[in-house]
Design a protein around this motif. Structure first.
Motif, mmCIF file in Angstrom:
data_model
loop_
_atom_site.group_PDB
_atom_site.id
_atom_site.type_symbol
_atom_site.label_atom_id
_atom_site.label_comp_id
_atom_site.label_asym_id
_atom_site.label_seq_id
_atom_site.Cartn_x
_atom_site.Cartn_y
_atom_site.Cartn_z
ATOM 1 N N LEU A 189 6.899 18.686 1.846
ATOM 2 C CA LEU A 189 5.615 19.284 2.199
ATOM 3 C C LEU A 189 4.721 18.274 2.901
ATOM 4 C CD1 LEU A 189 3.573 21.551 2.203
ATOM 5 C CD2 LEU A 189 2.898 20.891 -0.122
ATOM 6 N N SER A 190 4.711 17.044 2.417
ATOM 7 C CA SER A 190 3.851 16.030 3.030
ATOM 8 C C SER A 190 4.278 15.725 4.458
ATOM 9 C CB SER A 190 3.848 14.745 2.193
ATOM 10 O OG SER A 190 5.133 14.146 2.170
ATOM 11 N N ILE A 191 5.586 15.747 4.739
ATOM 12 C CA ILE A 191 6.035 15.454 6.108
ATOM 13 C C ILE A 191 5.777 16.639 7.025
ATOM 14 C CG2 ILE A 191 8.459 16.224 6.036
ATOM 15 C CD1 ILE A 191 7.202 12.887 7.450
ATOM 16 N N LEU A 192 5.872 17.865 6.481
ATOM 17 C CA LEU A 192 5.515 19.044 7.273
ATOM 18 C C LEU A 192 4.024 19.023 7.587
ATOM 19 C CD1 LEU A 192 7.582 21.850 5.472
ATOM 20 C CD2 LEU A 192 7.978 20.922 7.760
ATOM 21 N N GLY A 193 3.221 18.663 6.585
ATOM 22 C CA GLY A 193 1.786 18.553 6.799
ATOM 23 C C GLY A 193 1.444 17.452 7.785
ATOM 24 N N ALA A 194 2.169 16.345 7.715
ATOM 25 C CA ALA A 194 1.935 15.234 8.647
ATOM 26 C C ALA A 194 2.213 15.660 10.082
ATOM 27 C CB ALA A 194 2.817 14.046 8.268
ATOM 28 N N ALA A 195 3.247 16.473 10.266
ATOM 29 C CA ALA A 195 3.557 16.982 11.602
ATOM 30 C C ALA A 195 2.434 17.888 12.100
ATOM 31 C CB ALA A 195 4.876 17.750 11.573
ATOM 32 N N MET A 196 1.855 18.698 11.199
ATOM 33 C CA MET A 196 0.724 19.543 11.568
ATOM 34 C C MET A 196 -0.482 18.695 11.942
ATOM 35 S SD MET A 196 1.141 22.441 8.593
ATOM 36 C CE MET A 196 -0.368 23.338 9.019
ATOM 37 N N VAL A 197 -0.692 17.603 11.215
ATOM 38 C CA VAL A 197 -1.787 16.680 11.530
ATOM 39 C C VAL A 197 -1.609 16.102 12.935
ATOM 40 C CG1 VAL A 197 -2.800 14.425 10.972
ATOM 41 C CG2 VAL A 197 -2.323 16.070 9.141
ATOM 42 N N HIS A 198 -0.395 15.680 13.234
ATOM 43 C CA HIS A 198 -0.148 15.057 14.538
ATOM 44 C C HIS A 198 -0.303 16.070 15.666
ATOM 45 C CE1 HIS A 198 1.227 11.655 16.889
ATOM 46 N NE2 HIS A 198 1.963 12.495 17.596
ATOM 47 N N ARG A 199 0.187 17.278 15.453
ATOM 48 C CA ARG A 199 0.055 18.308 16.479
ATOM 49 C C ARG A 199 -1.413 18.644 16.714
ATOM 50 N NH1 ARG A 199 3.038 23.707 15.156
ATOM 51 N NH2 ARG A 199 1.129 24.054 13.960
ATOM 52 N N GLN A 200 -2.184 18.721 15.628
ATOM 53 C CA GLN A 200 -3.624 18.981 15.760
ATOM 54 C C GLN A 200 -4.318 17.833 16.502
ATOM 55 O OE1 GLN A 200 -5.186 21.808 14.814
ATOM 56 N NE2 GLN A 200 -7.138 21.042 15.617
ATOM 57 N N LEU A 201 -3.906 16.604 16.186
ATOM 58 C CA LEU A 201 -4.488 15.430 16.841
ATOM 59 C C LEU A 201 -4.220 15.458 18.346
ATOM 60 C CD1 LEU A 201 -5.882 12.654 16.668
ATOM 61 C CD2 LEU A 201 -3.626 11.653 16.180
ATOM 62 N N MET A 202 -2.975 15.793 18.727
ATOM 63 C CA MET A 202 -2.642 15.863 20.145
ATOM 64 C C MET A 202 -3.433 16.968 20.837
ATOM 65 S SD MET A 202 -0.558 13.402 20.735
ATOM 66 C CE MET A 202 -1.509 12.494 19.511
ATOM 67 N N GLY A 203 -3.642 18.081 20.128
ATOM 68 C CA GLY A 203 -4.449 19.159 20.680
ATOM 69 C C GLY A 203 -5.897 18.741 20.878
ATOM 70 N N GLU A 204 -6.428 17.967 19.930
ATOM 71 C CA GLU A 204 -7.796 17.470 20.041
ATOM 72 C C GLU A 204 -7.940 16.516 21.226
ATOM 73 O OE1 GLU A 204 -10.305 18.506 18.466
ATOM 74 O OE2 GLU A 204 -9.502 19.503 16.678
ATOM 75 N N TYR A 205 -6.923 15.683 21.434
ATOM 76 C CA TYR A 205 -6.954 14.776 22.579
ATOM 77 C C TYR A 205 -6.957 15.564 23.892
ATOM 78 C CZ TYR A 205 -6.251 10.332 20.111
ATOM 79 O OH TYR A 205 -6.425 9.208 19.341
ATOM 80 N N ALA A 206 -6.113 16.606 23.961
ATOM 81 C CA ALA A 206 -6.050 17.425 25.178
ATOM 82 C C ALA A 206 -7.386 18.112 25.444
ATOM 83 C CB ALA A 206 -4.931 18.452 25.045
ATOM 84 N N LEU A 207 -8.005 18.647 24.382
ATOM 85 C CA LEU A 207 -9.300 19.313 24.523
ATOM 86 C C LEU A 207 -10.379 18.328 24.965
ATOM 87 C CD1 LEU A 207 -11.127 21.785 24.161
ATOM 88 C CD2 LEU A 207 -11.352 21.162 21.740
ATOM 89 N N ALA A 208 -10.361 17.148 24.361
ATOM 90 C CA ALA A 208 -11.351 16.130 24.714
ATOM 91 C C ALA A 208 -11.202 15.687 26.169
ATOM 92 C CB ALA A 208 -11.220 14.927 23.779
ATOM 93 N N ALA A 209 -9.966 15.567 26.626
ATOM 94 C CA ALA A 209 -9.727 15.150 28.013
ATOM 95 C C ALA A 209 -10.261 16.194 28.990
ATOM 96 C CB ALA A 209 -8.236 14.926 28.234
#
Length: 309
Positions: A189-209
């Protein structure tokens, strides 16, 4: 494609002519795409259509009794699996089994044997043990009459836990592979959640750009972009880990933001590095191996990094 069509018709009574027509269109549409896309097109379509597909599958495996999870037991799972989700999941599972059976028919040896013979690789004993385990399953599947059949989940009731468990039990007898995450079941569960965190982070970077540099062309440094914090030990509101925690709670899964933060930090140093290596090897190869054949780049990534997956 003809083999898949025949197997499908024999086991389900459904004519696959329309599937072949769709395949012909898709071949032309995706022929110029990256080998990464062409190799795993079915899986990519699945995860593109269903949000957090991996978490949904994880929940379904818990409810079906395939994963004996104790902390987030079946009674806690609140996700209502849609019919379309389960149908697509079943089709993917059966596809993998049919492809594996085809691989058994055309192969004389498993790719792991090649690596075991290459003494200059200086593999660790853990990696050698894993390669030997993969090789043993291959030879069992190709030699034992009891494993000559093709287990298909479409011939079972997806709402019957014992039948679902039986299917995955039969799968495990026939095929294993390197896993990108080697932690215990309790850490999944923690690694699945970590993947969700990373995907959200990449999405935030794209939005910010797009927001900060709306009229700018060319590359943008990530360090120049303003995105929400991943975690804050003092006040974690409005952070990415808090957001992911909430999304997981919608499935009935409980995990704290600190665990998500630590898992994400570890994942960036291990799993994501391995994934980046796999992507590079596949792109450098420039060829999408046919589905029934072993994904050479996938195994190479683990062997070259000497990290079990």
């Amino acid at each position: 494609m003809a083999y898949m069509s025949v197997i499908t018709e024999k086991n389900t009574g459904v004519l696959a002519n329309h599937a072949l027509q769709i395949a012909e269109v898709l071949i032309g549409e995706f022929v110029g795409c990256s080998p990464l896309v062409r190799r795993d097109l079915l899986t990519r379509c699945f995860v593109s259509e269903f949000t957090d597909a991996s978490v949904g599958v994880y929940c379904w495996l818990i409810v079906s009794g395939v994963l004996p999870v104790t902390k987030n037991n079946p009674d806690r799972i609140t996700d209502e699996f849609t019919e379309s989700f389960l149908i697509r999941l079943a089709l993917l599972a059966d596809y993998q089994m049919i492809v594996h059976a085809f691989n058994m028919m055309i192969s004389k040896d498993d790719a792991s044997a090649t690596y075991l013979r290459m003494r200059n690789l200086n593999l660790t004993e853990d990696t050698v043990d894993r390669l030997l385990d993969i090789q043993r399953h291959f030879h069992d599947a190709i030699s034992k009459k009891s494993l000559a059949s093709i287990p298909l989940i479409c011939r079972r009731s997806l709402e019957n836990p014992s039948q679902v468990q039986e299917f995955f039990g039969e799968w495990g007898k026939r095929k294993v592979r390197f896993r990108a995450h080697t932690g215990t079941l309790g850490s999944w569960l923690s690694i699945l959640g970590a993947a969700m965190v990373h995907r959200q982070l990449m999405g935030e970077y794209a939005l910010a750009a797009r927001t900060q540099y709306a009229n700018r062309l060319g590359a943008v440094k990530l360090s120049d972009l303003k995105v929400p914090a991943i975690f804050n030990a003092c006040d974690n509101q409005h952070t990415i880990t808090e957001l992911v925690k909430g999304r997981l709670s919608e499935y009935g899964l409980r995990i704290n933001p600190d665990t998500l933060y630590r898992s994400h930090s570890t994942m960036r140093k291990t799993t994501l590095r391995l994934l980046a290596l796999y992507c590079k090897l596949t792109r450098d190869l420039g060829v999408a191996m046919s589905a029934p054949y072993e994904d050479v780049s996938y195994v190479n990534a683990f062997v070259h990094s000497d990290k079990l997956g």
